[in-house]
Design a protein around this motif. Structure first.
Motif, PDB file in Angstrom:
ATOM      1  N   SER A 169       0.915  -1.152  -0.178  1.00  0.00           N
ATOM      2  CA  SER A 169      -0.099  -0.003   0.153  1.00  0.00           C
ATOM      3  C   SER A 169       0.957   1.305   0.107  1.00  0.00           C
ATOM      4  O   SER A 169       1.812   1.472   0.929  1.00  0.00           O
ATOM      5  CB  SER A 169      -1.116  -0.077   1.194  1.00  0.00           C
ATOM      6  N   VAL A 170       0.344   2.239  -0.979  1.00  0.00           N
ATOM      7  CA  VAL A 170       1.301   3.667  -0.870  1.00  0.00           C
ATOM      8  C   VAL A 170       0.084   4.542  -1.153  1.00  0.00           C
ATOM      9  O   VAL A 170      -1.037   4.246  -1.880  1.00  0.00           O
ATOM     10  CB  VAL A 170       2.051   3.456  -2.120  1.00  0.00           C
ATOM     11  N   THR A 171       0.227   5.624  -0.398  1.00  0.00           N
ATOM     12  CA  THR A 171      -0.684   6.910  -0.767  1.00  0.00           C
ATOM     13  C   THR A 171       0.037   7.984  -0.376  1.00  0.00           C
ATOM     14  O   THR A 171       1.115   8.039  -0.211  1.00  0.00           O
ATOM     15  CB  THR A 171      -1.854   6.726   0.359  1.00  0.00           C
ATOM     16  N   GLY A 195       0.873  -2.118   5.507  1.00  0.00           N
ATOM     17  CA  GLY A 195       1.337  -1.302   4.967  1.00  0.00           C
ATOM     18  C   GLY A 195       1.533   0.163   5.460  1.00  0.00           C
ATOM     19  O   GLY A 195       1.271   0.141   6.842  1.00  0.00           O
ATOM     20  N   HIS A 196       2.233   0.956   5.060  1.00  0.00           N
ATOM     21  CA  HIS A 196       2.273   2.392   5.588  1.00  0.00           C
ATOM     22  C   HIS A 196       2.187   3.548   4.588  1.00  0.00           C
ATOM     23  O   HIS A 196       2.266   3.564   3.454  1.00  0.00           O
ATOM     24  CB  HIS A 196       3.866   2.431   6.365  1.00  0.00           C
ATOM     25  N   ILE A 197       1.999   4.685   5.327  1.00  0.00           N
ATOM     26  CA  ILE A 197       1.743   5.854   4.241  1.00  0.00           C
ATOM     27  C   ILE A 197       3.011   6.432   3.985  1.00  0.00           C
ATOM     28  O   ILE A 197       4.067   6.591   4.664  1.00  0.00           O
ATOM     29  CB  ILE A 197       0.932   6.957   5.175  1.00  0.00           C
ATOM     30  N   ILE A 198       2.934   6.772   2.867  1.00  0.00           N
ATOM     31  CA  ILE A 198       4.050   7.582   2.190  1.00  0.00           C
ATOM     32  C   ILE A 198       3.629   9.141   1.763  1.00  0.00           C
ATOM     33  O   ILE A 198       2.524   9.293   1.346  1.00  0.00           O
ATOM     34  CB  ILE A 198       4.496   6.939   0.697  1.00  0.00           C
ATOM     35  N   LYS A 199       4.238  10.086   2.658  1.00  0.00           N
ATOM     36  CA  LYS A 199       3.770  11.353   2.845  1.00  0.00           C
ATOM     37  C   LYS A 199       4.419  12.231   1.587  1.00  0.00           C
ATOM     38  O   LYS A 199       5.741  12.106   1.564  1.00  0.00           O
ATOM     39  CB  LYS A 199       3.924  12.037   4.031  1.00  0.00           C
ATOM     40  N   ILE A 200       3.420  12.429   0.690  1.00  0.00           N
ATOM     41  CA  ILE A 200       4.091  13.444  -0.342  1.00  0.00           C
ATOM     42  C   ILE A 200       3.265  14.700  -0.479  1.00  0.00           C
ATOM     43  O   ILE A 200       1.999  14.578  -0.549  1.00  0.00           O
ATOM     44  CB  ILE A 200       3.831  12.461  -1.767  1.00  0.00           C
ATOM     45  N   VAL A 230       5.658   9.757  -5.778  1.00  0.00           N
ATOM     46  CA  VAL A 230       5.574   8.054  -5.549  1.00  0.00           C
ATOM     47  C   VAL A 230       6.835   7.555  -6.545  1.00  0.00           C
ATOM     48  O   VAL A 230       7.376   6.604  -5.984  1.00  0.00           O
ATOM     49  CB  VAL A 230       4.276   7.687  -6.118  1.00  0.00           C
ATOM     50  N   CYS A 231       7.226   8.202  -7.688  1.00  0.00           N
ATOM     51  CA  CYS A 231       8.284   7.708  -8.600  1.00  0.00           C
ATOM     52  C   CYS A 231       9.516   7.705  -7.940  1.00  0.00           C
ATOM     53  O   CYS A 231      10.276   6.750  -7.850  1.00  0.00           O
ATOM     54  CB  CYS A 231       8.509   8.453  -9.908  1.00  0.00           C
TER      55      CYS A 231
END
Length: 384
Positions: A169-171, A195-200, A230-231
């Protein structure tokens, strides 16, 4: 990149960019139409060049043809044409373009021709097609799911979860308020997937180099910035491809029961008994978000796949009766998540996100949405 006689093959050959899940060496237009994939391609034959984009232009072809000097160039990367001092024209989506190499004239036809019958009274074929579309695209060694709490990413994550996959999981956080993820639902999903949150945050990304790839703005602003982030994250984990719910706007007209929620709505989300009145669907939002994926991942050296606009899946949904289509916002996605007891925001039914159910909040959400897009259009106008 194909440049006239400099590297045009002496034998019949099909070149493509992206992913093809069926025969990757078609020899005719009929075989090209049978391809399933996230791709664009060029079939080189004696006397003609046949270029193709998939049904939703998940990958783009750029070209420049000069009939006077009998020269041409076709490529998936517009920068290669720019480097020659030429303007990179972009092919339409769902298109097969044939260039006669004797007359240097074009002929054009549709790639996918939709069957507009609406007779299926259940989602059985839709659900089966969705699972098949996700499974054929998933490469656990290289792919990550860009997941939020929305219906689109929820279907993809749920389908993969049934296959036994976890930790994918990515967000992104930092969206405009009416686009923000429902945090409780997202947390429930992340717990399921370990999963974990990707802060963008969008303001940390600069889309100018991507817009320069066509000398004009060509991506959805916020979504493009999110994909850029994300990339960057993909590189840190040695992965190279994201699977997104992009394209699912095809199932949504930004309206419900005839009421428009956004200027992008063409028919208030009320699907008629005769789909000939609204097909072929023209949805600028799909084009903008496909541009966000295609241009950004190309610039970043990554790639993307779009299972929810798999042609078999889309066809199965088209064939469902109007009552199913009009039962609610992205109704097949909602029913899929319910059928598998997958975490979902029940009140996410008005197309604006979050937990908006009362009239006052709905009006505020509508105003925020329209204000955002008016500002976005004004920025585009100022840049041109």
């Amino acid at each position: 990149m194909l440049v006239t006689d400099k590297n045009y093959p002496s034998k019949e050959q099909f070149y493509y960019y992206g992913f093809i899940y069926t025969d990757d060496q078609p020899r005719s237009v009929e075989e090209i139409k049978a391809i399933n994939g996230d791709y664009c391609g060029v079939l080189c034959r004696d006397g003609e060049l046949i270029a193709v984009t998939d049904a939703f232009r998940s990958k783009s072809i750029f070209y420049h043809v000069d009939p006077e000097y009998r020269t041409f160039v076709f490529t998936h990367d517009p920068r290669e044409i720019q480097a020659m001092g030429l303007y990179p024209y972009i092919m339409e989506g769902n298109c097969i373009l044939t260039l006669d190499l004797h007359t240097f004239k074009f002929s054009k036809q549709e790639n996918m021709i939709w069957n507009l019958d609406q007779t299926d009274r259940t989602y059985t074929k839709v659900f089966d097609a969705a699972d098949a579309a996700v499974k054929m695209r998933w490469d656990p060694d290289n792919d990550k799911v860009m997941m939020t709490s929305g219906h689109d990413s929820g279907v993809i994550a749920c389908s993969l979860h049934k296959l036994g996959y976890e930790k994918f999981s990515v967000t992104g956080l930092g969206a405009p308020i009416y686009m923000q993820e429902h945090q409780e639902v997202l947390a429930q999903r992340l717990i399921m997937h370990k999963g974990h949150i990707i802060k963008i945050k969008g303001e940390e990304q600069n889309t100018d180099p991507i817009n320069a790839m066509r000398w004009e703005r060509n991506i959805d602003e916020y979504y493009g910035e999110l994909v850029m982030g994300v990339c960057d994250w993909l590189r840190t984990i040695d992965h190279n491809c994201i699977i997104t719910g992009n394209g699912a706007f095809f199932y949504d007209d930004k309206g419900l029961h005839g009421k428009q929620f956004s200027y992008e709505s063409h028919f208030g989300g009320c699907y008629p008994k005769d789909l000939n009145h609204i097909f072929p669907r023209q949805n600028a939002r799909i084009e903008a978000m496909s541009g966000s994926n295609n241009m950004v991942t190309l610039y970043k050296g990554c790639d993307h796949k779009q299972p929810l606009v798999d042609p078999v899946l889309v066809q199965a949904w088209i064939n469902t009766v109007p009552d199913l289509k009009n039962a609610g916002y992205k109704n097949w996605n909602v029913e899929y998540l319910k059928a598998h007891d997958y975490p979902n925001e029940e009140n996410f039914s008005n197309g604006l996100g979050g937990d908006i159910t009362d009239e006052e909040s709905l009006a505020a959400g509508l105003k925020a949405s329209n204000d955002y897009w008016l500002e976005h259009k004004q920025r585009l106008h100022e840049q041109h």
